[in-house]
Scaffold this active site. Structure first.
Site, PDB file in Angstrom:
ATOM      1  CG  ASP A  79      -1.955  -1.133   1.166  1.00  0.00           C
ATOM      2  OD1 ASP A  79      -2.256  -1.604   0.047  1.00  0.00           O
ATOM      3  OD2 ASP A  79      -2.407  -1.573   2.225  1.00  0.00           O
ATOM      4  CB  ALA A  80       4.193   1.991   0.361  1.00  0.00           C
TER       5      ALA A  80
END
EC number: 3.5.1.10
Lengths: 284, 284, 284, 284
Positions: free
Chosen positions: C228-229
């Site tokens: 999720d980065a």
């Protein structure tokens, strides 16, 4: 007319609403607002009620006494009752940023805020001229590493001597201590310049820039001992793009901060916020 | 448990809330939702209440009868009482545009909508395959200048034979007649592809393009005899710019239309909308 | 007419825009879109340009060769050139949630998406009927702890045999491996159901509920090895309140997820996204 | 460094971008911003370009002369060239409402606005203390039916004697005449307290209340002779509900008015707005 606002929370049981509304009816009150909420997960009942009573035959203090005896004790309620005759007193803490201060004082001046501001406190002198323009007493209480405890004592004396009801940190750049927080639980409102819980702590716009988010936000919350982790009152956001420098994010964010803080203050001052389990119930 | 929803409006008088909540308490009901609103200008009181009753000892019909005798007549209420056991039946009217249809059937399929769709009606055959995919009966009732009355008779028969509760015009491109409107007052939901009252009538995206607006909108409202002038249930908007061609506005608008219509349907199906004086009170 | 889209980034130097636009003019191209951005902090120049050439005298391959020799090498550009004649091919990965799938296929069917979907892959069979309805080949590739590597090989073969340009994870509930990510760098689009970087990881709506946020969000981003980065393409948010249960948050969030993912896909498929330093430049 | 901003519009022809960027390159300029737009319907090309030149060898006046000879005449351009050295001068017209005035002066004071405010004009004296606080000259020019022409003469003299570039009507409650409009075409910015074209004219919040809209808006536009029909620069909206009285709509609207007007002013002052055919192209 005498208007009172009642806030209640307790374990959810059948018959609470009927008991309370009956009680009001017996006292000749006219209910002009009633909202309730049940947190099904925790089985907690919340209610906010406004009622009008004819002036001559009504005493808020007597009402409170009977309310406690007849209802509050029976249902083990946590409760607060406010008379509309008494405006809440708000202390304003600022440092060097002026945008929230201008915004709040502009609203205050135009009669938009249902509260009194007896004084402004700051750890810097920069914003004194603005306070002077709006004719509000300004207290300069510098805070350094060594004088922090002493400064806080001065703040507390000021707060107590003016019977302050709640405190607003309008971009006040000092961390308030547990002592102050405990004296004013869920009564210190902060504006954080990010969409919490994203970007807790200092320099959130720098972090937002680094992460490349497409939306920035602002969050107003009650101050608790854990940094930026208190109950959230109000949040708002704005779209941004890759063209925004950090300065542009900061400028855009200022508009969010102003509105989010002003809205949170209005909700609090109009007794529309209840706190339970580090979350807010907002009866708006 | 048996859950009922009560909607009331009447002239505002002291004691209404207490009377109603007492009545519920006497019937052994547990109030799980209560919201009210007073229109101070017109002195009208509105209330929405949900209450649960123990299954075995409760009959909705009996409740209605007593409610009418004890309360409704006394306060001259307009009232409706719904049992949660009966899902509302919704007829879906479409023409050629498929985006709202896909969106609604997708939601219907996933269980998001608390209603039944007994059939879809269209003046064209284009969307029949979609109805087939979702296994919903599709009735093709063509409408021409000469067959308009006859077509409407067929529609009415369908609606009545299925005990339809409300009608949704999901970009249905025909004007419905006064006869249908009168049979289903405040029960025909339309989606208009503009932010009403801006751009009433046909081709609102073309008008928005011409006017150079920076925001477009969609509006869901109840159909009344005056075009696009019925009570507004839900509105939403999106930002646009000079780079949007008419086609781009239309594409962007589709997303608004889908969500605004779906939200309006949910509000109506969950009995959260009251209409008074061509305006809605939404208890959300 | 033959339309090409050029994407460039390189160190910012004087004369780049003039050199590129001159080059286009010499080749008899008509520039119909040009946007540029300079990241002042890192001194990087980004440009997106669309140009039309007369059909008969133009070869995209020849153009690329000359562009490289004359311009790209000189300015040390990273560059991509796309012909509008070739639609990008998108593979769709799903699991059990159907809302994004319905939404995307509805848009695909209506011609809103400028791309091809040769197939759908899923680790479950649940959504096969939807793929069938829309007549898109559906490949069931189960993934278990033991078969993860083998499953991925099958996925890779499918992707390569169809010359897939980019992958969309439409609520695909498996973590994709570094091998796949490296084969498709900044070409795997995920939809995360929170306003990143708030609530990274699983169950973001549960976390949002627990924190008591007043706004929820959705984020579409390119997949990188860190969870999720990856670079954020698109985000949107919606206001919520204390009345929202977790299920209500999830339902509200679905609408965000659909729109945010669809918008991110459109931006990517229309070659409007550039990635640099884990951030996106969006020329919209 | 010397920075100039060039705004161009003309009929769309091949080679314009290359010709302009070449011209800049020949003059040793470094392009730091370029955006363009083609209105395909009317075949009009719009461009905005920022370029930096080395101080010593650059004269804006010489540049303008050559630009006209070499480019503008050839392509029949409408063009404007601004040096960043000269801040635009803005006259502020107000009446009795103070919220936009406070907001703008707060921003002005904090350096957020790239412009100068030589004076404030009002037809009432009420806001003079605010002007005094911010140390900006305040001219009271009363306007009555009989003195309208005379008052306008005084306004014109003030505007001319201060070389005012543009005028902002910050809730100025008088209709400005065609004479003033013609002297300052697309240079008078008004804030209208509705989402235009909904609710043209006086008392838009009253009309919004009556219609029962669920969203209110504000619109900033250039003043033309037709009331509230000039080119729209900026719009924004806020959600409202049936609980909003007219006073609550007005209070909520004030926040929109402040932000929308401030944004429109920034766009204008930063030369990001072009007007064509009663619509704006905004290069933001």
């Amino acid at each position: 007319m005498n208007k009172i606002t009642i806030l209640i929370h307790c374990n959810d049981l059948p018959g609470i609403v009927a008991s309370v509304t009956n009680f009001i009816a017996e006292k000749q009150g006219n209910i002009i607002y009633l909202d309730q909420h049940v947190d099904r997960e925790q089985n907690i009942f919340f209610m906010r009620l406004e009622s009008e009573f004819i002036e001559t035959s009504f005493s808020t203090e007597d009402f409170k006494t009977t309310f406690k005896e007849v209802l509050a004790d029976k249902f083990k309620m946590k409760w607060r009752i406010y008379s509309s005759k008494k405006k809440p007193k708000m202390a304003l803490f600022v440092s060097k940023y002026d945008h929230c201060l201008y915004d709040l004082l502009g609203r205050y001046n135009s009669g938009e805020l249902n509260l009194e501001i007896p004084f402004i406190v700051s750890n810097h002198v920069d914003l004194k001229p603005i306070a002077d323009n709006f004719k509000i007493p300004f207290h300069h209480i510098p805070v350094t590493k060594n004088t922090k405890t002493e400064a806080e004592e001065k703040q507390l004396q000021l707060l107590e001597s003016h019977n302050i009801d709640f405190i607003v940190l309008a971009r006040y750049m000092q961390i308030v201590s547990g002592k102050l927080i405990n004296k004013y639980p869920n009564k210190i409102i902060n504006i954080h310049h990010s969409f919490l819980p994203a970007f807790v702590g200092a320099k959130p716009y720098h972090s937002a820039y680094k992460r490349g988010v497409k939306i920035i936000g602002a969050t107003s919350h009650y101050v608790t001992e854990e940094l930026d982790a208190g109950p959230i009152i109000e949040q708002d956001v704005a779209h941004v793009s890759h063209t925004y420098t950090i300065d542009a994010l900061i400028a855009k964010g200022r508009d969010l901060e102003k509105i989010v803080l002003a809205n949170a203050i209005k909700l609090h001052a109009n007794r529309k916020v209840m706190v339970y389990n580090n979350k807010t119930v907002i009866f708006s």
